[in-house]
Design a protein around this motif. Structure first.
Motif, PDB file in Angstrom:
ATOM      1  N   GLY A 180       0.754  -1.248   0.000  1.00 20.95           N
ATOM      2  CA  GLY A 180       0.000   0.000   0.000  1.00 20.95           C
ATOM      3  C   GLY A 180       0.779   1.289   0.000  1.00 20.95           C
ATOM      4  O   GLY A 180       0.212   2.351  -0.270  1.00 20.95           O
ATOM      5  N   ALA A 181       2.076   1.259   0.324  1.00 15.42           N
ATOM      6  CA  ALA A 181       2.853   2.506   0.290  1.00 15.42           C
ATOM      7  C   ALA A 181       2.950   3.007  -1.143  1.00 15.42           C
ATOM      8  O   ALA A 181       3.095   2.217  -2.080  1.00 15.42           O
ATOM      9  CB  ALA A 181       4.248   2.281   0.865  1.00 15.42           C
ATOM     10  N   ILE A 182       2.879   4.324  -1.315  1.00 17.06           N
ATOM     11  CA  ILE A 182       2.959   4.880  -2.668  1.00 17.06           C
ATOM     12  C   ILE A 182       4.407   5.151  -3.077  1.00 17.06           C
ATOM     13  O   ILE A 182       4.676   5.449  -4.243  1.00 17.06           O
ATOM     14  CB  ILE A 182       2.139   6.171  -2.798  1.00 17.06           C
ATOM     15  CG1 ILE A 182       2.696   7.282  -1.917  1.00 17.06           C
ATOM     16  CG2 ILE A 182       0.676   5.905  -2.466  1.00 17.06           C
ATOM     17  CD1 ILE A 182       2.061   8.634  -2.179  1.00 17.06           C
ATOM     18  N   GLY A 183       5.332   5.015  -2.147  1.00 13.35           N
ATOM     19  CA  GLY A 183       6.748   5.174  -2.431  1.00 13.35           C
ATOM     20  C   GLY A 183       7.536   4.834  -1.183  1.00 13.35           C
ATOM     21  O   GLY A 183       7.083   5.084  -0.061  1.00 13.35           O
ATOM     22  N   ALA A 184       8.725   4.258  -1.358  1.00 17.46           N
ATOM     23  CA  ALA A 184       9.533   3.874  -0.192  1.00 17.46           C
ATOM     24  C   ALA A 184      10.998   3.840  -0.597  1.00 17.46           C
ATOM     25  O   ALA A 184      11.345   3.574  -1.750  1.00 17.46           O
ATOM     26  CB  ALA A 184       9.097   2.522   0.347  1.00 17.46           C
ATOM     27  N   ARG A 185      11.847   4.112   0.379  1.00 14.63           N
ATOM     28  CA  ARG A 185      13.291   4.081   0.144  1.00 14.63           C
ATOM     29  C   ARG A 185      14.016   3.966   1.475  1.00 14.63           C
ATOM     30  O   ARG A 185      13.458   4.302   2.519  1.00 14.63           O
ATOM     31  CB  ARG A 185      13.764   5.358  -0.566  1.00 14.63           C
ATOM     32  CG  ARG A 185      13.530   6.612   0.248  1.00 14.63           C
ATOM     33  CD  ARG A 185      13.900   7.874  -0.516  1.00 14.63           C
ATOM     34  NE  ARG A 185      15.319   8.053  -0.679  1.00 14.63           N
ATOM     35  CZ  ARG A 185      16.121   8.641   0.209  1.00 14.63           C
ATOM     36  NH1 ARG A 185      15.640   9.105   1.351  1.00 14.63           N
ATOM     37  NH2 ARG A 185      17.398   8.772  -0.025  1.00 14.63           N
ATOM     38  N   MET A 186      15.253   3.471   1.402  1.00 14.70           N
ATOM     39  CA  MET A 186      16.093   3.553   2.588  1.00 14.70           C
ATOM     40  C   MET A 186      16.457   5.020   2.785  1.00 14.70           C
ATOM     41  O   MET A 186      16.456   5.818   1.855  1.00 14.70           O
ATOM     42  CB  MET A 186      17.339   2.694   2.450  1.00 14.70           C
ATOM     43  CG  MET A 186      18.231   3.045   1.264  1.00 14.70           C
ATOM     44  SD  MET A 186      19.983   2.704   1.565  1.00 14.70           S
ATOM     45  CE  MET A 186      20.413   4.098   2.610  1.00 14.70           C
ATOM     46  N   THR A 187      16.766   5.388   4.020  1.00 15.76           N
ATOM     47  CA  THR A 187      17.149   6.765   4.315  1.00 15.76           C
ATOM     48  C   THR A 187      18.365   6.753   5.220  1.00 15.76           C
ATOM     49  O   THR A 187      18.523   5.845   6.042  1.00 15.76           O
ATOM     50  CB  THR A 187      15.981   7.541   4.973  1.00 15.76           C
ATOM     51  OG1 THR A 187      16.341   8.923   5.111  1.00 15.76           O
ATOM     52  CG2 THR A 187      15.620   6.986   6.335  1.00 15.76           C
ATOM     53  N   GLY A 188      19.231   7.734   5.050  1.00 12.59           N
ATOM     54  CA  GLY A 188      20.438   7.780   5.863  1.00 12.59           C
ATOM     55  C   GLY A 188      21.645   7.259   5.106  1.00 12.59           C
ATOM     56  O   GLY A 188      21.597   7.013   3.902  1.00 12.59           O
ATOM     57  N   GLY A 189      22.732   7.073   5.830  1.00 12.01           N
ATOM     58  CA  GLY A 189      24.003   6.730   5.210  1.00 12.01           C
ATOM     59  C   GLY A 189      24.080   5.334   4.626  1.00 12.01           C
ATOM     60  O   GLY A 189      24.936   5.035   3.811  1.00 12.01           O
ATOM     61  N   GLY A 190      23.176   4.452   5.058  1.00  8.50           N
ATOM     62  CA  GLY A 190      23.147   3.111   4.495  1.00  8.50           C
ATOM     63  C   GLY A 190      23.800   2.060   5.376  1.00  8.50           C
ATOM     64  O   GLY A 190      24.200   2.327   6.506  1.00  8.50           O
ATOM     65  N   PHE A 191      23.866   0.829   4.830  1.00 10.11           N
ATOM     66  CA  PHE A 191      24.440  -0.332   5.521  1.00 10.11           C
ATOM     67  C   PHE A 191      23.647  -0.662   6.788  1.00 10.11           C
ATOM     68  O   PHE A 191      24.191  -1.197   7.754  1.00 10.11           O
ATOM     69  CB  PHE A 191      25.915  -0.088   5.871  1.00 10.11           C
ATOM     70  CG  PHE A 191      26.735   0.425   4.721  1.00 10.11           C
ATOM     71  CD1 PHE A 191      27.138  -0.432   3.717  1.00 10.11           C
ATOM     72  CD2 PHE A 191      27.074   1.770   4.626  1.00 10.11           C
ATOM     73  CE1 PHE A 191      27.888   0.040   2.643  1.00 10.11           C
ATOM     74  CE2 PHE A 191      27.822   2.247   3.561  1.00 10.11           C
ATOM     75  CZ  PHE A 191      28.227   1.380   2.568  1.00 10.11           C
ATOM     76  N   GLY A 192      22.379  -0.365   6.785  1.00  5.44           N
ATOM     77  CA  GLY A 192      21.531  -0.542   7.964  1.00  5.44           C
ATOM     78  C   GLY A 192      20.703   0.696   8.185  1.00  5.44           C
ATOM     79  O   GLY A 192      20.575   1.549   7.313  1.00  5.44           O
ATOM     80  N   GLY A 193      20.133   0.788   9.375  1.00  2.07           N
ATOM     81  CA  GLY A 193      19.326   1.960   9.682  1.00  2.07           C
ATOM     82  C   GLY A 193      17.878   1.785   9.278  1.00  2.07           C
ATOM     83  O   GLY A 193      17.303   0.711   9.460  1.00  2.07           O
ATOM     84  N   SER A 194      17.290   2.828   8.704  1.00  3.11           N
ATOM     85  CA  SER A 194      15.844   2.860   8.493  1.00  3.11           C
ATOM     86  C   SER A 194      15.458   3.023   7.032  1.00  3.11           C
ATOM     87  O   SER A 194      16.238   3.523   6.211  1.00  3.11           O
ATOM     88  CB  SER A 194      15.231   4.012   9.290  1.00  3.11           C
ATOM     89  OG  SER A 194      15.408   3.829  10.676  1.00  3.11           O
ATOM     90  N   ALA A 195      14.227   2.618   6.760  1.00  2.00           N
ATOM     91  CA  ALA A 195      13.562   2.925   5.495  1.00  2.00           C
ATOM     92  C   ALA A 195      12.383   3.834   5.803  1.00  2.00           C
ATOM     93  O   ALA A 195      11.883   3.864   6.931  1.00  2.00           O
ATOM     94  CB  ALA A 195      13.082   1.650   4.811  1.00  2.00           C
ATOM     95  N   ILE A 196      11.952   4.593   4.806  1.00  5.63           N
ATOM     96  CA  ILE A 196      10.734   5.390   4.941  1.00  5.63           C
ATOM     97  C   ILE A 196       9.731   4.916   3.912  1.00  5.63           C
ATOM     98  O   ILE A 196      10.100   4.452   2.833  1.00  5.63           O
ATOM     99  CB  ILE A 196      11.007   6.902   4.776  1.00  5.63           C
ATOM    100  CG1 ILE A 196      11.680   7.209   3.428  1.00  5.63           C
ATOM    101  CG2 ILE A 196      11.839   7.424   5.924  1.00  5.63           C
ATOM    102  CD1 ILE A 196      11.819   8.701   3.138  1.00  5.63           C
TER     103      ILE A 196
END
Length: 390
Positions: free
Chosen positions: A332-348
């Motif tokens: 259902g999300a209309i768009g998504a991506r990882m956020t931040g420097g990478g190699f872990g962390g969060s997605a939005i």
């Protein structure tokens, strides 16, 4: 309870805890937010464009200057107790743990010729560490805002941005750009911060997803990352190599139309790194134009394209981030991506309000089936930047 009342209660509570710990009331309480980067990853140190916003999770510091050169630091989350240091004995690279962030700010102020007295500090932060939401910069920005006032240094927001970057680069040892500090120090409620990292020009762009029936979900994968590790540094080195090979000051100066010719002058890995930066800069500009002309509901495909570029060209994603993004999109999300420097962390995940619970449940279920640690999932909204709250 409204936001102002919550802030007042939180500041009062931290001031009371400070007094119980250090035996006297603090001179004040300052707070600085973490940030979510809506789009524009690794473009900041390439003198490009970014579009973060300050979030409604922040680091809060109660501080009282002392009459000597001793610094005493305590975190409400720390099990190590009070960390002590001396203002005259700060050495880059010698401090570990969370204390390196406030002490790095002190050191950077000293490098500018600003006399910083000893002080006591109590920190409380609800920015999740290691989640790619800039928990370290939130600490630094709260501390620099407080010390700027307490010392009468008179630094502008732009000067505090470059000062905290210097603390990160030279004291902490993390080769970061200026995006995180800029969002934390210059953010505003209901707006994203469109930052030109070449000259620090900021434009506030309306981003009120909830007004259009959307929420921005943060999916903290619980895969901790660190900007001071080798992955981040190696990507920056690749970008610098690419810029040198193409004869430009920074990859900001390479246009999408130049990529075909660039491919013949770079090795395959460096070309992919360059292609991500060049196309990501272009996506930032497209998102800004789209937000201004059509609103948040139309930026989804650009978020998706950003993630694909980070996954395939910059190679900074991980299985947990990819699973979070793919699952959110398919439910259902209309768009998504990882956020931040990478190699872990969060997605939005930009998600219709009516699909929020469906996306949350699907991501948790997918992580369980994959044998991954259960993620934390929460919403964020654009919030005010660093400020004194008591």
């Amino acid at each position: 309870m409204n936001t102002t009342a919550r802030t007042d209660a939180h500041a009062s509570d931290l001031a009371s805890r400070f007094e119980e710990t250090f035996g006297a009331a603090p001179d004040g309480v300052w707070a600085a937010p973490g940030r979510v980067n809506l789009i524009g990853e690794h473009t900041d140190y390439n003198e490009g464009f970014v579009l973060p916003f300050a979030i409604d999770k922040r680091a809060t510091t109660a501080i009282r200057p002392r009459g000597d050169s001793t610094i005493r630091l305590l975190s409400t989350a720390g099990a190590e107790g009070i960390v002590a240091a001396d203002t005259a004995a700060l050495v880059p690279g010698a401090v570990t743990g969370w204390a390196k962030y406030p002490l790095g700010v002190v050191w950077a102020l000293q490098q500018r010729g600003i006399d910083v007295p000893g002080f006591d500090l109590l920190l409380h932060s609800d920015v999740p560490p290691g989640a790619g939401l800039s928990s370290s910069h939130a600490i630094e920005c709260a501390v620099v805002t407080a010390l700027n006032e307490l010392t009468g240094a008179g630094l502008t927001a732009e000067e505090m941005v470059t000062l905290t970057q210097h603390a990160e680069n030279a004291f902490v040892g993390a080769p970061t750009g200026i995006m995180d500090q800029s969002a934390s120090l210059r953010g505003a409620g209901g707006h994203a911060v469109f930052l030109d990292c070449r000259d620090q020009t900021v434009q506030l762009v309306p981003f009120e997803a909830q007004d259009t029936g959307l929420v921005l979900l943060v999916i903290d994968t619980k895969v901790a990352h660190s900007h001071s590790d080798g992955g981040y540094a190696s990507r920056r080195a690749s970008c610098e190599l690419g810029a040198a090979a193409l004869g430009v000051k920074a990859l900001r100066d390479v246009a999408v139309a130049d990529l075909e010719a660039a491919g013949g002058r770079l090795d395959p890995v460096t070309f992919r790194r360059v292609r991500h930066i060049v196309t990501e800069n272009d996506r930032v500009l497209q998102v800004v134009d789209t937000l201004r002309s059509q609103g948040p509901a139309r930026i989804g495909p650009l978020l998706d394209a950003s993630h694909a570029s980070m996954r395939d060209d910059f190679e900074i994603s991980c299985p947990e981030l990819d699973l979070a993004v793919d699952t959110a999109r398919s439910h259902g999300a209309i768009g998504a991506r990882m956020t931040g420097g990478g190699f872990g962390g969060s997605a939005i995940a930009l998600t219709p309000v009516g699909r929020e619970q469906q996306v949350r449940d699907a991501v948790v279920r997918a992580f369980t089936q994959a044998g991954f640690t259960s993620p934390d999932i929460f919403t964020v909204t654009p919030a005010a930047g660093a400020e004194r709250i008591r």
